[in-house]
Design a protein around this motif. Structure first.
Motif, mmCIF file in Angstrom:
data_model
loop_
_atom_site.group_PDB
_atom_site.id
_atom_site.type_symbol
_atom_site.label_atom_id
_atom_site.label_comp_id
_atom_site.label_asym_id
_atom_site.label_seq_id
_atom_site.Cartn_x
_atom_site.Cartn_y
_atom_site.Cartn_z
ATOM 1 N N SER A 6 34.090 42.777 42.026
ATOM 2 C CA SER A 6 35.058 41.788 42.496
ATOM 3 C C SER A 6 35.368 40.807 41.366
ATOM 4 O O SER A 6 34.718 40.814 40.326
ATOM 5 C CB SER A 6 34.503 41.041 43.708
ATOM 6 O OG SER A 6 33.323 40.334 43.349
ATOM 7 N N GLY A 7 36.367 39.955 41.606
ATOM 8 C CA GLY A 7 36.675 38.889 40.663
ATOM 9 C C GLY A 7 37.935 39.083 39.854
ATOM 10 O O GLY A 7 38.329 38.195 39.097
ATOM 11 N N GLY A 8 38.556 40.236 39.970
ATOM 12 C CA GLY A 8 39.789 40.463 39.228
ATOM 13 C C GLY A 8 40.929 39.623 39.776
ATOM 14 O O GLY A 8 40.806 38.972 40.811
ATOM 15 N N GLY A 9 42.046 39.647 39.062
ATOM 16 C CA GLY A 9 43.198 38.878 39.507
ATOM 17 C C GLY A 9 44.243 38.784 38.431
ATOM 18 O O GLY A 9 44.180 39.467 37.406
ATOM 19 N N LEU A 10 45.215 37.930 38.686
ATOM 20 C CA LEU A 10 46.316 37.683 37.744
ATOM 21 C C LEU A 10 46.053 36.375 37.027
ATOM 22 O O LEU A 10 45.795 35.350 37.675
ATOM 23 C CB LEU A 10 47.639 37.620 38.511
ATOM 24 C CG LEU A 10 48.880 37.192 37.712
ATOM 25 C CD1 LEU A 10 49.183 38.222 36.635
ATOM 26 C CD2 LEU A 10 50.068 37.029 38.660
ATOM 27 N N VAL A 11 46.132 36.401 35.710
ATOM 28 C CA VAL A 11 45.868 35.211 34.912
ATOM 29 C C VAL A 11 46.809 35.199 33.719
ATOM 30 O O VAL A 11 47.223 36.265 33.248
ATOM 31 C CB VAL A 11 44.384 35.179 34.465
ATOM 32 C CG1 VAL A 11 44.067 36.343 33.549
ATOM 33 C CG2 VAL A 11 44.016 33.861 33.836
ATOM 34 N N GLN A 12 47.137 34.011 33.256
ATOM 35 C CA GLN A 12 47.982 33.900 32.065
ATOM 36 C C GLN A 12 47.163 34.138 30.800
ATOM 37 O O GLN A 12 45.942 33.937 30.787
ATOM 38 C CB GLN A 12 48.621 32.508 32.010
ATOM 39 C CG GLN A 12 49.702 32.294 33.053
ATOM 40 C CD GLN A 12 50.445 30.985 32.853
ATOM 41 O OE1 GLN A 12 49.879 30.002 32.369
ATOM 42 N NE2 GLN A 12 51.715 30.953 33.219
ATOM 43 N N ALA A 13 47.838 34.559 29.761
ATOM 44 C CA ALA A 13 47.176 34.742 28.476
ATOM 45 C C ALA A 13 46.466 33.447 28.076
ATOM 46 O O ALA A 13 47.010 32.351 28.248
ATOM 47 C CB ALA A 13 48.188 35.136 27.414
ATOM 48 N N GLY A 14 45.251 33.612 27.573
ATOM 49 C CA GLY A 14 44.435 32.465 27.216
ATOM 50 C C GLY A 14 43.513 32.002 28.333
ATOM 51 O O GLY A 14 42.624 31.172 28.108
ATOM 52 N N GLY A 15 43.725 32.529 29.516
ATOM 53 C CA GLY A 15 42.909 32.140 30.658
ATOM 54 C C GLY A 15 41.588 32.888 30.732
ATOM 55 O O GLY A 15 41.244 33.670 29.844
ATOM 56 N N SER A 16 40.849 32.643 31.817
ATOM 57 C CA SER A 16 39.517 33.224 31.989
ATOM 58 C C SER A 16 39.357 33.810 33.386
ATOM 59 O O SER A 16 40.007 33.369 34.341
ATOM 60 C CB SER A 16 38.444 32.150 31.782
ATOM 61 O OG SER A 16 38.487 31.615 30.482
ATOM 62 N N LEU A 17 38.487 34.781 33.467
ATOM 63 C CA LEU A 17 38.069 35.358 34.742
ATOM 64 C C LEU A 17 36.592 35.727 34.650
ATOM 65 O O LEU A 17 36.079 35.983 33.548
ATOM 66 C CB LEU A 17 38.865 36.623 35.074
ATOM 67 C CG LEU A 17 40.304 36.474 35.580
ATOM 68 C CD1 LEU A 17 40.950 37.851 35.684
ATOM 69 C CD2 LEU A 17 40.342 35.773 36.923
ATOM 70 N N ARG A 18 35.938 35.772 35.795
ATOM 71 C CA ARG A 18 34.546 36.231 35.850
ATOM 72 C C ARG A 18 34.452 37.358 36.856
ATOM 73 O O ARG A 18 34.703 37.150 38.057
ATOM 74 C CB ARG A 18 33.612 35.098 36.239
ATOM 75 C CG ARG A 18 32.128 35.495 36.233
ATOM 76 C CD ARG A 18 31.280 34.311 36.640
ATOM 77 N NE ARG A 18 29.850 34.558 36.515
ATOM 78 C CZ ARG A 18 29.007 34.572 37.533
ATOM 79 N NH1 ARG A 18 29.454 34.376 38.761
ATOM 80 N NH2 ARG A 18 27.714 34.769 37.335
ATOM 81 N N LEU A 19 34.093 38.528 36.388
ATOM 82 C CA LEU A 19 33.916 39.676 37.260
ATOM 83 C C LEU A 19 32.458 39.750 37.701
ATOM 84 O O LEU A 19 31.547 39.423 36.946
ATOM 85 C CB LEU A 19 34.294 40.963 36.544
ATOM 86 C CG LEU A 19 35.690 41.021 35.915
ATOM 87 C CD1 LEU A 19 35.934 42.414 35.324
ATOM 88 C CD2 LEU A 19 36.762 40.656 36.913
ATOM 89 N N SER A 20 32.263 40.196 38.928
ATOM 90 C CA SER A 20 30.928 40.383 39.478
ATOM 91 C C SER A 20 30.795 41.803 40.004
ATOM 92 O O SER A 20 31.775 42.402 40.452
ATOM 93 C CB SER A 20 30.666 39.390 40.614
ATOM 94 O OG SER A 20 30.756 38.062 40.167
ATOM 95 N N CYS A 21 29.589 42.305 39.977
ATOM 96 C CA CYS A 21 29.304 43.633 40.529
ATOM 97 C C CYS A 21 27.915 43.586 41.132
ATOM 98 O O CYS A 21 26.941 43.307 40.430
ATOM 99 C CB CYS A 21 29.385 44.681 39.435
ATOM 100 S SG CYS A 21 28.930 46.347 39.964
ATOM 101 N N VAL A 22 27.842 43.831 42.427
ATOM 102 C CA VAL A 22 26.573 43.797 43.133
ATOM 103 C C VAL A 22 26.231 45.196 43.619
ATOM 104 O O VAL A 22 27.068 45.868 44.231
ATOM 105 C CB VAL A 22 26.627 42.828 44.325
ATOM 106 C CG1 VAL A 22 25.297 42.814 45.059
ATOM 107 C CG2 VAL A 22 26.980 41.425 43.841
ATOM 108 N N ALA A 23 25.010 45.623 43.343
ATOM 109 C CA ALA A 23 24.566 46.946 43.740
ATOM 110 C C ALA A 23 23.769 46.868 45.037
ATOM 111 O O ALA A 23 23.037 45.909 45.279
ATOM 112 C CB ALA A 23 23.700 47.556 42.646
ATOM 113 N N SER A 24 23.914 47.897 45.845
ATOM 114 C CA SER A 24 23.128 47.996 47.068
ATOM 115 C C SER A 24 22.661 49.431 47.215
ATOM 116 O O SER A 24 23.266 50.355 46.688
ATOM 117 C CB SER A 24 23.962 47.568 48.280
ATOM 118 O OG SER A 24 25.118 48.368 48.401
#
Length: 125
Positions: A6-24
């Motif tokens: 999870s954590g994806g999305g639309l962002v402008q150049a120069g911006g930031s995102l944090r992706l997460s991945c949880v295992a079960s």
């Protein structure tokens, strides 16, 4: 076994995102974990890898200095912090985990047996 990214999305150049991945379904605390990305019509490519205890990290050349991979074994999770995003970072991002005796992971997607469903990252210029 399931990896939920999870954590994806639309962002402008120069911006930031944090992706997460949880295992079960099983623990990956003894294994390296990785992130790959794929643009439609192209091969899936390696982005980053973190060792079992977080002590070592490896990055593709074009994300070094901008992306940071980390993990929390208490949560059975891996993260990808992406800073200074560029339009060429636009892709579907996948977390991956190996199994068996392949504790160190690989720069190749063939080294992984479990994959998240992908989370889309779009960087606008």
């Amino acid at each position: 076994v399931q990896l939920q990214a999870s954590g994806g999305g639309l962002v402008q150049a120069g911006g930031s995102l944090r992706l997460s991945c949880v295992a079960s379904g099983r623990t990956f605390s003894s294994y390296a974990l990785a992130w790959f990305r794929q643009v439609p019509g192209k091969e899936r490519e390696f982005v980053a890898l973190v060792s079992w205890n977080g002590g070592r990290t490896y990055y593709a050349d074009d994300v070094k200095g901008r992306f940071t991979i980390s993990r929390d074994n208490t949560k059975n999770a891996v993260y990808l912090r992406m800073n200074n995003l560029k339009p060429e970072d636009t892709a579907d991002y996948y977390c991956a985990a190996p199994s068996g005796s392949n504790y160190s992971g690989s720069y190749s997607e063939e080294g992984y047996d479990f994959w998240g469903q992908g989370t889309q990252v779009t960087v606008s210029s």
